[in-house]
Design a protein around this motif. Structure first.
Motif, PDB file in Angstrom:
ATOM      1  N   ASN A 259       0.677  -1.171  -0.035  1.00 14.77           N
ATOM      2  CA  ASN A 259      -0.060   0.059  -0.042  1.00 14.77           C
ATOM      3  C   ASN A 259       0.761   1.384  -0.034  1.00 14.77           C
ATOM      4  O   ASN A 259       0.362   2.432   0.375  1.00 14.77           O
ATOM      5  N   ALA A 260       2.007   1.070  -0.567  1.00 17.90           N
ATOM      6  CA  ALA A 260       3.168   2.370  -0.650  1.00 17.90           C
ATOM      7  C   ALA A 260       2.379   3.314  -1.276  1.00 17.90           C
ATOM      8  O   ALA A 260       2.891   4.556  -0.882  1.00 17.90           O
ATOM      9  N   SER A 261       1.599   3.190  -2.228  1.00 16.65           N
ATOM     10  CA  SER A 261       1.106   4.335  -3.084  1.00 16.65           C
ATOM     11  C   SER A 261       0.333   5.206  -2.198  1.00 16.65           C
ATOM     12  O   SER A 261      -0.099   6.379  -2.797  1.00 16.65           O
ATOM     13  N   SER A 262      -0.135   5.117  -1.072  1.00 14.30           N
ATOM     14  CA  SER A 262      -1.129   5.670  -0.347  1.00 14.30           C
ATOM     15  C   SER A 262      -0.375   6.578   0.533  1.00 14.30           C
ATOM     16  O   SER A 262      -0.730   7.543   1.071  1.00 14.30           O
ATOM     17  N   ALA A 263       1.039   6.578   0.552  1.00 11.81           N
ATOM     18  CA  ALA A 263       2.112   7.482   1.320  1.00 11.81           C
ATOM     19  C   ALA A 263       1.948   8.935   0.966  1.00 11.81           C
ATOM     20  O   ALA A 263       1.717   9.173  -0.213  1.00 11.81           O
ATOM     21  N   PRO A 264       1.829   9.982   1.800  1.00 11.61           N
ATOM     22  CA  PRO A 264       2.035  11.250   1.472  1.00 11.61           C
ATOM     23  C   PRO A 264       3.168  11.505   0.384  1.00 11.61           C
ATOM     24  O   PRO A 264       4.286  11.065   0.857  1.00 11.61           O
ATOM     25  N   GLY A 265       2.788  12.376  -0.571  1.00 13.71           N
ATOM     26  CA  GLY A 265       3.926  12.635  -1.490  1.00 13.71           C
ATOM     27  C   GLY A 265       4.027  11.841  -2.754  1.00 13.71           C
ATOM     28  O   GLY A 265       4.347  11.982  -3.761  1.00 13.71           O
ATOM     29  N   TYR A 266       3.436  10.322  -2.759  1.00 17.49           N
ATOM     30  CA  TYR A 266       3.451   9.390  -3.645  1.00 17.49           C
ATOM     31  C   TYR A 266       2.546  10.004  -4.834  1.00 17.49           C
ATOM     32  O   TYR A 266       1.377  10.434  -4.568  1.00 17.49           O
ATOM     33  N   PRO A 267       3.029   9.993  -5.895  1.00 16.68           N
ATOM     34  CA  PRO A 267       2.269  10.745  -7.115  1.00 16.68           C
ATOM     35  C   PRO A 267       1.075  10.199  -7.507  1.00 16.68           C
ATOM     36  O   PRO A 267       0.956   8.938  -7.163  1.00 16.68           O
ATOM     37  N   ARG A 268      -0.128  10.853  -7.650  1.00 18.78           N
ATOM     38  CA  ARG A 268      -1.329  10.470  -8.403  1.00 18.78           C
ATOM     39  C   ARG A 268      -0.994   9.363  -9.635  1.00 18.78           C
ATOM     40  O   ARG A 268      -0.243   9.824 -10.209  1.00 18.78           O
ATOM     41  N   ASN A 269      -2.109   8.507 -10.015  1.00 20.64           N
ATOM     42  CA  ASN A 269      -1.963   7.767 -11.125  1.00 20.64           C
ATOM     43  C   ASN A 269      -1.714   8.566 -12.678  1.00 20.64           C
ATOM     44  O   ASN A 269      -0.737   8.245 -13.168  1.00 20.64           O
ATOM     45  N   ASP A 270      -2.355   9.678 -12.546  1.00 19.80           N
ATOM     46  CA  ASP A 270      -2.572  10.386 -13.925  1.00 19.80           C
ATOM     47  C   ASP A 270      -1.082  10.912 -13.913  1.00 19.80           C
ATOM     48  O   ASP A 270      -0.684  11.404 -15.144  1.00 19.80           O
ATOM     49  N   GLU A 271      -0.361  11.232 -12.702  1.00 16.83           N
ATOM     50  CA  GLU A 271       0.941  11.836 -12.657  1.00 16.83           C
ATOM     51  C   GLU A 271       1.929  10.636 -13.019  1.00 16.83           C
ATOM     52  O   GLU A 271       2.774  11.267 -13.864  1.00 16.83           O
ATOM     53  N   VAL A 272       1.759   9.541 -12.616  1.00 13.90           N
ATOM     54  CA  VAL A 272       2.715   8.675 -13.046  1.00 13.90           C
ATOM     55  C   VAL A 272       2.507   8.292 -14.550  1.00 13.90           C
ATOM     56  O   VAL A 272       3.547   8.066 -15.064  1.00 13.90           O
ATOM     57  N   ILE A 273       1.444   8.167 -15.110  1.00 10.86           N
ATOM     58  CA  ILE A 273       1.146   7.802 -16.598  1.00 10.86           C
ATOM     59  C   ILE A 273       1.663   9.061 -17.180  1.00 10.86           C
ATOM     60  O   ILE A 273       2.496   8.767 -18.207  1.00 10.86           O
ATOM     61  N   ALA A 274       1.706  10.204 -16.878  1.00 10.02           N
ATOM     62  CA  ALA A 274       1.851  11.341 -17.370  1.00 10.02           C
ATOM     63  C   ALA A 274       3.593  11.165 -17.592  1.00 10.02           C
ATOM     64  O   ALA A 274       4.273  11.575 -18.630  1.00 10.02           O
ATOM     65  N   ARG A 275       4.236  10.861 -16.545  1.00  9.02           N
ATOM     66  CA  ARG A 275       5.631  10.998 -16.377  1.00  9.02           C
ATOM     67  C   ARG A 275       6.228   9.647 -17.574  1.00  9.02           C
ATOM     68  O   ARG A 275       7.015   9.982 -18.309  1.00  9.02           O
ATOM     69  N   TYR A 276       5.560   8.818 -17.260  1.00 18.71           N
ATOM     70  CA  TYR A 276       6.124   7.532 -18.205  1.00 18.71           C
ATOM     71  C   TYR A 276       5.789   8.005 -19.661  1.00 18.71           C
ATOM     72  O   TYR A 276       6.816   7.655 -20.562  1.00 18.71           O
ATOM     73  N   ALA A 277       4.611   8.488 -20.085  1.00 14.88           N
ATOM     74  CA  ALA A 277       4.492   8.980 -21.490  1.00 14.88           C
ATOM     75  C   ALA A 277       5.396   9.708 -21.990  1.00 14.88           C
ATOM     76  O   ALA A 277       5.871   9.538 -23.023  1.00 14.88           O
ATOM     77  N   GLU A 278       5.723  10.924 -21.011  1.00 13.88           N
ATOM     78  CA  GLU A 278       6.539  11.852 -21.480  1.00 13.88           C
ATOM     79  C   GLU A 278       8.054  11.418 -21.682  1.00 13.88           C
ATOM     80  O   GLU A 278       8.776  11.794 -22.818  1.00 13.88           O
ATOM     81  N   ARG A 279       8.461  10.366 -20.849  1.00 15.19           N
ATOM     82  CA  ARG A 279       9.963  10.083 -20.985  1.00 15.19           C
ATOM     83  C   ARG A 279      10.002   8.851 -21.678  1.00 15.19           C
ATOM     84  O   ARG A 279      11.325   8.657 -22.223  1.00 15.19           O
TER      85      ARG A 279
END
Length: 341
Positions: A259-279
């Motif tokens: 459940n690490a993705s629930s930690a404060p500061g962990y990016p939202r899924n849309d941010e994860v997807i956007a970073r992957y797509a851009e890079r």
């Protein structure tokens, strides 16, 4: 380390084999311990008082060698060593089952922490948590950028028809595990089967990419990507989609998953997807299909665990609640696919 005999690993026979095939590597008697937390292949840390290594072997009592192929894990890790993807250096592959009772391989021990809980990440603070999550995405991009032929993995899988084969495989597994009515599961499968995307450029696929399958050092850098038993050549968006699906904890219950993705500061899924797509430069416009498929796979896996538990073939704390999480996964898979339009 525990000096007593380890289940599934005879340290004396291991040392004799290493002395024969890697003379001078081991400087004294070996001691070892089992690494807890694995649910498939067994992992041990062994050492001679000066150096440490990791040993991987199939689970005790397994009967299908192809389900726990030590050679595939060893090959992909060996191929990726020296690329931008951090992996341990391999030491030895043993396919002689007479040595310890199964095939196994040895690799170097790498320092690092496999973050599993939001509490562990929360102790680091939001800024470091975000840095680690960004590193996780960037490492996935690096993996998918590796040219398979350049690292001797051009024949590591069959990318053509990968998604269709995957869907058939998991449907077959579902049919083999059916023991009760699962509302919506056939609708989800049929919707997926009727709208399979056209895959982009194939890549090496990890198969179970998530934060607790990597090691992170004190500088918040990934030192090793582990657990390659499901790796192959295929559609890289399946890796991204599973990472996204694991993070949807507010919508589905995924016991035994970090459940690490629930930690404060962990990016939202849309941010994860956007970073992957851009890079990566990859087209993620149909990612909802892949995420829906990820929920289908997870539902099938959980239903299999539920079936084994109900037959008394799986014991342990928490297994009694596994079955209740299956139908919500199916429902969310359908909803995710509907959102695609």
């Amino acid at each position: 380390m525990n000096q007593s005999d380890l289940p599934g690993l005879d340290l004396a026979r291991l040392k004799a084999h290493l002395d024969e095939h890697r003379p001078g590597l081991v400087q004294g008697d070996l001691s070892g311990q089992v690494v807890e937390g694995g649910r498939s292949n067994l992992t041990y840390i062994v050492g001679d008082g000066r150096s440490r290594w990791v040993v991987r072997r199939p689970p005790l009592g397994h009967v299908l060698p192809t389900a726990h192929d030590m050679g595939r894990e060893y090959r992909v890790i060996s191929g990726l060593h020296g690329t931008a993807v951090p992996v341990p250096e391999t030491v030895l592959l043993c396919e002689d089952t007479d040595v310890i009772g199964s095939r196994f391989y040895v690799m170097e021990f790498v320092e690092g922490t496999p973050f599993r809980s939001d509490t562990e990440l929360a102790a680091l603070g939001p800024a470091r948590t975000k840095a680690i999550a960004d590193e996780l995405v960037d490492t996935l991009v690096a993996l998918h950028a590796v040219e398979p032929e350049s690292v001797g993995l051009g024949d590591f899988g069959r990318p053509e028809g990968f998604l269709e084969r995957q869907l058939r495989r998991w449907k077959k597994q579902l049919d083999g595990n059916r023991s009760r009515d699962l509302p919506g599961v056939d609708e989800l499968h049929d919707r997926l089967a009727s709208s399979v995307p056209e895959s982009g450029e194939p890549s090496i696929v990890h198969g179970d990419y998530r934060l607790d399958n990597v090691l992170v050092n004190a500088d918040d850098r990934i030192t090793a990507v582990l657990d390659w038993e499901m790796s192959t050549l295929g559609d890289p968006l399946t890796d991204l989609a599973l990472l996204v699906a694991y993070a949807e904890r507010d919508k589905v219950s995924l016991q035994f998953v970090s459940n690490a993705s629930s930690a404060p500061g962990y990016p939202r899924n849309d941010e994860v997807i956007a970073r992957y797509a851009e890079r990566s430069g990859r087209d993620v416009s149909r990612l909802n299909w892949y995420v829906s498929f990820a929920f289908f796979k997870l539902a099938v896996i959980l239903e299999g665990i539920h079936l084994r538990y109900s037959k008394g073939q799986t014991v342990g704390a928490g297994f009694d609640g596994i079955g209740s999480g299956v139908v919500p996964l199916i429902a969310h898979g359908i909803e995710t696919l509907k959102e695609e339009g």
